[in-house]
Design a protein around this motif. Structure first.
Motif, mmCIF file in Angstrom:
data_model
loop_
_atom_site.group_PDB
_atom_site.id
_atom_site.type_symbol
_atom_site.label_atom_id
_atom_site.label_comp_id
_atom_site.label_asym_id
_atom_site.label_seq_id
_atom_site.Cartn_x
_atom_site.Cartn_y
_atom_site.Cartn_z
ATOM 1 N N GLN A 1 -2.348 10.022 0.647
ATOM 2 C CA GLN A 1 -3.649 8.916 0.992
ATOM 3 C C GLN A 1 -3.565 7.941 1.477
ATOM 4 O O GLN A 1 -4.299 7.603 2.401
ATOM 5 N N VAL A 2 -2.320 7.397 2.111
ATOM 6 C CA VAL A 2 -2.166 6.403 2.509
ATOM 7 C C VAL A 2 -2.180 7.070 4.238
ATOM 8 O O VAL A 2 -2.862 5.953 5.244
ATOM 9 N N THR B 1 6.505 15.517 2.749
ATOM 10 C CA THR B 1 6.660 15.534 1.398
ATOM 11 C C THR B 1 6.812 16.264 0.507
ATOM 12 O O THR B 1 7.067 17.101 -0.647
ATOM 13 N N LYS C 1 1.132 -1.451 0.117
ATOM 14 C CA LYS C 1 0.211 0.107 -0.201
ATOM 15 C C LYS C 1 1.170 1.299 -0.042
ATOM 16 O O LYS C 1 0.422 2.246 -0.518
ATOM 17 N N ALA D 1 0.987 12.611 -3.146
ATOM 18 C CA ALA D 1 0.031 12.078 -3.118
ATOM 19 C C ALA D 1 -0.480 11.135 -2.765
ATOM 20 O O ALA D 1 -1.315 10.594 -1.974
ATOM 21 N N GLN D 2 0.557 9.836 -3.403
ATOM 22 C CA GLN D 2 0.655 8.792 -2.709
ATOM 23 C C GLN D 2 1.000 9.126 -1.450
ATOM 24 O O GLN D 2 0.335 8.016 -0.304
ATOM 25 N N ILE D 3 1.743 8.836 -0.826
ATOM 26 C CA ILE D 3 1.965 8.642 0.915
ATOM 27 C C ILE D 3 0.427 9.507 0.972
ATOM 28 O O ILE D 3 0.704 8.866 2.097
ATOM 29 N N GLY E 1 3.452 1.824 -1.885
ATOM 30 C CA GLY E 1 4.338 1.728 -2.680
ATOM 31 C C GLY E 1 5.728 1.117 -1.971
ATOM 32 O O GLY E 1 6.410 1.973 -3.013
ATOM 33 N N ILE F 1 3.383 13.284 -7.830
ATOM 34 C CA ILE F 1 2.791 11.774 -7.773
ATOM 35 C C ILE F 1 3.224 10.884 -5.351
ATOM 36 O O ILE F 1 2.612 10.350 -5.708
ATOM 37 N N THR F 2 4.317 11.355 -6.475
ATOM 38 C CA THR F 2 4.958 10.131 -4.620
ATOM 39 C C THR F 2 4.417 10.919 -3.306
ATOM 40 O O THR F 2 3.727 10.646 -2.812
ATOM 41 N N ARG G 1 9.061 6.492 2.169
ATOM 42 C CA ARG G 1 7.782 5.697 2.249
ATOM 43 C C ARG G 1 8.264 4.487 3.321
ATOM 44 O O ARG G 1 7.243 4.767 4.099
#
Ligand SMILES: Nc1ncnc2c1ncn2[C@@H]1O[C@H](COP(=O)(O)OP(=O)(O)O)[C@@H](O)[C@H]1O
Ligand SMILES: [Mg+2]
Length: 197
Positions: A164-165, A151, A109, A160-162, A111, A157-158, A131
């Motif tokens: 979100q988790v 961040t 999850k 947003a991913q972090i 990444g 992109i990284t 991450r």
């Protein structure tokens, strides 16, 4: 639960106070933005909240009790520069599992590619390394997460991913989050409340 800094003062140099009589609180489930111009003491307050720095005056409490002096603090602080937050002589697997053991689903999850676990910190990019630092802090024992420009150095992109988790985890586990950032748009997007230091 409530993490509260009450009437906190702090100075690195007695002639130049950084925090003067600051009161700040974050409750479980809240995502609170902390903003101020550079040099105003945001990172200092983050360190005081996490128990890294002892305030000269005032108190930091969780539900009225002083921060526990256990090995793993329920208040976890994540820094802007992950390379300064890991032991360069440890492989990523050891770093990740130092405090708790995330499942392979947690790892996916976030990444993180399984092959990265066998690398040294210097063999990862900043985003890849961050991450690990974020997942490492999301132990079931973590009740509050202080994200200090977490961040800022990463691509969108990284970023947003972090986030979100982290937000999903915070919601599921009723964790309180403090977002320290100079990025107004990010704060507006993420936070339920914003405090100007
Ligand atoms: N370890 C330290 N020793 C002395 N001064 C420091 C230390 N850390 C930060 N400062 C100073 O304290 C002030 C506030 O720093 P900081 O909390 O990092 O602000 P911010 O995160 O809002 O940019 C700055 O003037 C900074 O130079
Ligand atoms: Mg700072």
């Amino acid at each position: 639960m409530l993490l509260k800094a009450e009437n906190v003062s702090f100075a690195y140099n007695p002639k130049k106070p950084i925090l003067e009589n600051v009161t700040f609180e974050v409750a479980s489930g809240e995502v609170v933005g902390l903003v101020a111009p550079s040099g105003f003491g945001k990172s200092t307050l983050g360190k005081v909240l996490a128990g890294f720095l002892e305030p000269k005056e005032g108190t930091v409490t969780i539900d009225g009790a002083p921060l526990p002096k256990k090995c793993f603090s329920p208040v976890q602080l994540i820094f802007q520069h992950p390379e300064k937050a890991v032991n360069p002589k440890w492989k990523m697997k050891k770093i990740l599992n130092e405090a708790w053991t995330p499942s392979s689903a947690d790892i996916e999850k976030m990444g993180i590619q399984p092959s990265w676990l066998n690398r040294w910190p210097s063999e990862l990019s900043g985003g890849e390394l961050q991450r690990f630092c974020v997942l490492r802090a999301l132990s079931p024992e973590t009740k509050f997460l202080i994200c200090d420009e977490m961040t800022t150095m990463l691509d969108v992109i990284t970023q947003a991913q972090i986030w979100q988790v982290v937000l999903e985890y915070a919601k599921e586990n009723d964790m309180g989050v403090v977002v320290i950032s100079h990025e107004k748009k990010l704060i507006e997007h993420l936070c339920t409340r914003v405090v100007n230091l």
